[in-house]
Write a protein that holds these residues in place. Sequence first.
Motif, PDB file in Angstrom:
ATOM      1  N   VAL A 176      91.175   8.327 -81.056  1.00 41.32           N
ATOM      2  CA  VAL A 176      91.808   7.628 -82.166  1.00 41.32           C
ATOM      3  C   VAL A 176      93.248   8.096 -82.388  1.00 41.32           C
ATOM      4  CG1 VAL A 176      90.893   9.229 -83.931  1.00 41.32           C
ATOM      5  CG2 VAL A 176      91.512   6.877 -84.561  1.00 41.32           C
ATOM      6  N   GLY A 177      93.522   9.390 -82.175  1.00 46.14           N
ATOM      7  CA  GLY A 177      94.889   9.893 -82.326  1.00 46.14           C
ATOM      8  C   GLY A 177      95.830   9.279 -81.308  1.00 46.14           C
ATOM      9  N   ASP A 178      95.356   9.185 -80.052  1.00 46.67           N
ATOM     10  CA  ASP A 178      96.156   8.581 -78.988  1.00 46.67           C
ATOM     11  C   ASP A 178      96.366   7.093 -79.261  1.00 46.67           C
ATOM     12  OD1 ASP A 178      97.425   8.474 -76.359  1.00 46.67           O
ATOM     13  OD2 ASP A 178      95.623   7.419 -75.693  1.00 46.67           O
ATOM     14  N   ALA A 179      95.334   6.424 -79.765  1.00 50.06           N
ATOM     15  CA  ALA A 179      95.445   4.993 -80.070  1.00 50.06           C
ATOM     16  C   ALA A 179      96.512   4.748 -81.131  1.00 50.06           C
ATOM     17  CB  ALA A 179      94.094   4.453 -80.548  1.00 50.06           C
ATOM     18  N   ILE A 180      96.466   5.508 -82.205  1.00 46.06           N
ATOM     19  CA  ILE A 180      97.442   5.339 -83.283  1.00 46.06           C
ATOM     20  C   ILE A 180      98.851   5.691 -82.791  1.00 46.06           C
ATOM     21  CG2 ILE A 180      98.175   6.269 -85.528  1.00 46.06           C
ATOM     22  CD1 ILE A 180      95.168   6.428 -86.244  1.00 46.06           C
ATOM     23  N   GLY A 181      98.960   6.764 -82.006  1.00 45.38           N
ATOM     24  CA  GLY A 181     100.264   7.163 -81.457  1.00 45.38           C
ATOM     25  C   GLY A 181     100.862   6.096 -80.564  1.00 45.38           C
ATOM     26  N   GLN A 182     100.037   5.522 -79.657  1.00 47.73           N
ATOM     27  CA  GLN A 182     100.543   4.479 -78.750  1.00 47.73           C
ATOM     28  C   GLN A 182     100.944   3.215 -79.509  1.00 47.73           C
ATOM     29  OE1 GLN A 182      98.817   3.504 -74.979  1.00 47.73           O
ATOM     30  NE2 GLN A 182      97.702   5.443 -74.844  1.00 47.73           N
ATOM     31  N   MET A 183     100.161   2.854 -80.525  1.00 51.48           N
ATOM     32  CA  MET A 183     100.500   1.667 -81.316  1.00 51.48           C
ATOM     33  C   MET A 183     101.848   1.833 -82.008  1.00 51.48           C
ATOM     34  SD  MET A 183      97.054   0.116 -83.072  1.00 51.48           S
ATOM     35  CE  MET A 183      96.125   1.612 -83.342  1.00 51.48           C
ATOM     36  N   VAL A 184     102.073   3.019 -82.567  1.00 46.38           N
ATOM     37  CA  VAL A 184     103.341   3.274 -83.253  1.00 46.38           C
ATOM     38  C   VAL A 184     104.503   3.220 -82.270  1.00 46.38           C
ATOM     39  CG1 VAL A 184     104.690   5.032 -84.474  1.00 46.38           C
ATOM     40  CG2 VAL A 184     102.314   4.598 -85.134  1.00 46.38           C
ATOM     41  N   ARG A 185     104.337   3.857 -81.087  1.00 43.31           N
ATOM     42  CA  ARG A 185     105.419   3.894 -80.103  1.00 43.31           C
ATOM     43  C   ARG A 185     105.723   2.522 -79.527  1.00 43.31           C
ATOM     44  NH1 ARG A 185     102.676   8.553 -78.560  1.00 43.31           N
ATOM     45  NH2 ARG A 185     101.738   7.501 -76.754  1.00 43.31           N
ATOM     46  N   ARG A 186     104.689   1.751 -79.195  1.00 40.25           N
ATOM     47  CA  ARG A 186     104.880   0.486 -78.494  1.00 40.25           C
ATOM     48  C   ARG A 186     105.071  -0.715 -79.414  1.00 40.25           C
ATOM     49  NH1 ARG A 186     100.220   1.109 -73.745  1.00 40.25           N
ATOM     50  NH2 ARG A 186     101.121   2.966 -72.747  1.00 40.25           N
ATOM     51  N   GLU A 187     104.437  -0.683 -80.592  1.00 42.32           N
ATOM     52  CA  GLU A 187     104.434  -1.878 -81.442  1.00 42.32           C
ATOM     53  C   GLU A 187     104.995  -1.631 -82.829  1.00 42.32           C
ATOM     54  OE1 GLU A 187     100.516  -3.898 -81.125  1.00 42.32           O
ATOM     55  OE2 GLU A 187     100.081  -2.340 -79.631  1.00 42.32           O
ATOM     56  N   GLY A 188     105.335  -0.378 -83.123  1.00 40.84           N
ATOM     57  CA  GLY A 188     105.899  -0.065 -84.440  1.00 40.84           C
ATOM     58  C   GLY A 188     104.829   0.330 -85.437  1.00 40.84           C
ATOM     59  N   VAL A 189     105.267   0.974 -86.499  1.00 36.43           N
ATOM     60  CA  VAL A 189     104.337   1.451 -87.537  1.00 36.43           C
ATOM     61  C   VAL A 189     103.581   0.292 -88.170  1.00 36.43           C
ATOM     62  CG1 VAL A 189     104.187   2.679 -89.753  1.00 36.43           C
ATOM     63  CG2 VAL A 189     105.767   3.489 -87.997  1.00 36.43           C
ATOM     64  N   GLY A 190     104.255  -0.852 -88.271  1.00 41.63           N
ATOM     65  CA  GLY A 190     103.622  -2.015 -88.900  1.00 41.63           C
ATOM     66  C   GLY A 190     102.341  -2.451 -88.212  1.00 41.63           C
ATOM     67  N   SER A 191     102.190  -2.149 -86.904  1.00 38.21           N
ATOM     68  CA  SER A 191     100.988  -2.558 -86.171  1.00 38.21           C
ATOM     69  C   SER A 191      99.734  -1.871 -86.708  1.00 38.21           C
ATOM     70  CB  SER A 191     101.145  -2.264 -84.676  1.00 38.21           C
ATOM     71  OG  SER A 191     101.199  -0.863 -84.440  1.00 38.21           O
ATOM     72  N   LEU A 192      99.905  -0.720 -87.359  1.00 34.01           N
ATOM     73  CA  LEU A 192      98.754   0.002 -87.914  1.00 34.01           C
ATOM     74  C   LEU A 192      98.132  -0.755 -89.086  1.00 34.01           C
ATOM     75  CD1 LEU A 192     100.088   3.679 -87.919  1.00 34.01           C
ATOM     76  CD2 LEU A 192      98.677   2.562 -86.198  1.00 34.01           C
ATOM     77  N   TRP A 193      98.901  -1.657 -89.664  1.00 40.87           N
ATOM     78  CA  TRP A 193      98.372  -2.455 -90.772  1.00 40.87           C
ATOM     79  C   TRP A 193      98.228  -3.924 -90.369  1.00 40.87           C
ATOM     80  CZ3 TRP A 193     100.365   2.248 -91.803  1.00 40.87           C
ATOM     81  CH2 TRP A 193      99.643   3.024 -92.703  1.00 40.87           C
ATOM     82  N   ARG A 194      98.151  -4.183 -89.044  1.00 45.74           N
ATOM     83  CA  ARG A 194      97.907  -5.554 -88.582  1.00 45.74           C
ATOM     84  C   ARG A 194      96.527  -5.998 -89.081  1.00 45.74           C
ATOM     85  NH1 ARG A 194      99.054  -6.036 -82.680  1.00 45.74           N
ATOM     86  NH2 ARG A 194     101.168  -6.300 -83.441  1.00 45.74           N
ATOM     87  N   GLY A 195      96.478  -7.184 -89.635  1.00 42.64           N
ATOM     88  CA  GLY A 195      95.208  -7.697 -90.160  1.00 42.64           C
ATOM     89  C   GLY A 195      94.779  -7.040 -91.450  1.00 42.64           C
ATOM     90  N   SER A 196      95.704  -6.316 -92.121  1.00 40.88           N
ATOM     91  CA  SER A 196      95.306  -5.566 -93.319  1.00 40.88           C
ATOM     92  C   SER A 196      94.847  -6.485 -94.451  1.00 40.88           C
ATOM     93  CB  SER A 196      96.445  -4.666 -93.801  1.00 40.88           C
ATOM     94  OG  SER A 196      97.611  -5.429 -94.067  1.00 40.88           O
ATOM     95  N   ALA A 197      95.458  -7.677 -94.555  1.00 46.70           N
ATOM     96  CA  ALA A 197      95.013  -8.612 -95.590  1.00 46.70           C
ATOM     97  C   ALA A 197      93.555  -8.998 -95.360  1.00 46.70           C
ATOM     98  CB  ALA A 197      95.897  -9.854 -95.588  1.00 46.70           C
ATOM     99  N   LEU A 198      93.201  -9.199 -94.078  1.00 47.95           N
ATOM    100  CA  LEU A 198      91.810  -9.525 -93.737  1.00 47.95           C
ATOM    101  C   LEU A 198      90.897  -8.331 -93.982  1.00 47.95           C
ATOM    102  CD1 LEU A 198      92.588 -11.429 -90.450  1.00 47.95           C
ATOM    103  CD2 LEU A 198      91.455 -12.422 -92.441  1.00 47.95           C
ATOM    104  N   THR A 199      91.381  -7.145 -93.630  1.00 41.86           N
ATOM    105  CA  THR A 199      90.580  -5.943 -93.846  1.00 41.86           C
ATOM    106  C   THR A 199      90.287  -5.757 -95.324  1.00 41.86           C
ATOM    107  OG1 THR A 199      91.674  -4.905 -91.958  1.00 41.86           O
ATOM    108  CG2 THR A 199      90.461  -3.460 -93.410  1.00 41.86           C
ATOM    109  N   VAL A 200      91.326  -5.962 -96.140  1.00 41.50           N
ATOM    110  CA  VAL A 200      91.142  -5.810 -97.588  1.00 41.50           C
ATOM    111  C   VAL A 200      90.164  -6.859 -98.116  1.00 41.50           C
ATOM    112  CG1 VAL A 200      92.316  -6.046 -99.821  1.00 41.50           C
ATOM    113  CG2 VAL A 200      93.350  -4.673 -98.006  1.00 41.50           C
ATOM    114  N   ASN A 201      90.335  -8.122 -97.680  1.00 45.59           N
ATOM    115  CA  ASN A 201      89.427  -9.187 -98.132  1.00 45.59           C
ATOM    116  C   ASN A 201      87.986  -8.904 -97.720  1.00 45.59           C
ATOM    117  OD1 ASN A 201      91.426 -10.706 -99.357  1.00 45.59           O
ATOM    118  ND2 ASN A 201      91.882 -11.884 -97.520  1.00 45.59           N
ATOM    119  N   ARG A 202      87.818  -8.486 -96.451  1.00 42.99           N
ATOM    120  CA  ARG A 202      86.468  -8.186 -95.976  1.00 42.99           C
ATOM    121  C   ARG A 202      85.869  -7.014 -96.751  1.00 42.99           C
ATOM    122  NH1 ARG A 202      84.013  -4.422 -93.064  1.00 42.99           N
ATOM    123  NH2 ARG A 202      82.158  -4.995 -91.856  1.00 42.99           N
ATOM    124  N   ALA A 203      86.672  -5.967 -96.953  1.00 42.99           N
ATOM    125  CA  ALA A 203      86.167  -4.773 -97.637  1.00 42.99           C
ATOM    126  C   ALA A 203      85.788  -5.079 -99.078  1.00 42.99           C
ATOM    127  CB  ALA A 203      87.221  -3.675 -97.594  1.00 42.99           C
TER     128      ALA A 203
END
Length: 323
Positions: A176-203
């Motif tokens: 999980v650490g490597d996944a989060i690190g690669q997402m930040v490097r390749r896609e930006g910090v914003g990618s960590l909250w991709r689909g967050s509106a859906l996550t919030v609605n589902r939760a």
Amino acid sequence: MGVKAFLEGGVASVVAGCSTHPLDLIKVRMQLQGQPEPPAAALRPAIVFLSSSTVAIPYQPTAARRPGPIAVGAQILRAEGTAALFSGISATVLRQTLYSTTRMGLYDILKTKWSSPSSAGEGSPAAVLPLHRKITAGLIAGAVGAAVGNPADVAMVRMQADGRLPAAERRNYRGVGDAIGQMVRREGVGSLWRGSALTVNRAMIVTASQLATYDQAKEAILGKGLLPDGLPTHAAASFAAGLVAAAASNPVDVVKTRVMNMKVEKEAPPPYAGALDCVMKTVRAEGPMALYKGFVPTVSRQGPFTVVLFITLEHVRSLLKDL
């Protein structure tokens, strides 16, 4: 009281999440069925022999009956091995630690606050919390928990889905650490909250339906004297809660999984412009029932998850009651 509520919910959630992780992985794989295949598969040529000449024509996929949860599980075992059923479990642990610990603790705090003697009226005992207040507490707790845990949720979905891609296209996150690190490097910090509106609605849907249904069912069973306050009551109430939560959340879960898993290439438009676009494209291409893909494994996972969650929670509460 506050810290204790978060601790109890966190321990129960991590135990439940780890014990049902393979079912969650199968659910994710089924929710991704029907999406366009990667280009390498879609452009595979077919060789046709006509008399003495050989003609290569583009591969035309044929409609086939999609495999069910048992077939998907067997497929994963054959192609990727037993360990693949636990792909992304480090992300599950982090997700439960962040998301479920927050939602469970906050729900308990709100429920206790709103059912205090002062809110019931002077001289009244602590009232049983009305259903609408339980639902409101669940909506608030679910929204906050989802916002906190979204990065781990994105990492978990990607790690669980990775095995379905051709070897050359896999992300191959080491954890999980490597996944989060690669997402930040390749896609930006914003990618960590991709689909967050859906996550919030589902939760919000899951937490409100799951926790409120559990409390309501438990109160009904005890109030009518059907069972004593013990394991059978906890199991019955939690199974009802899991069933309601699965039925309510499955459409949002399908869209969330697809949006989180989509590959966004540089200078190319994303496969989905957002949640609504994903819904429209999914329904147009696969029909409305596509939003209930993975429902059987969702129920199969949500039922045991909820049973393990609340039985563990009740046990942890009894162990920590004197703290």
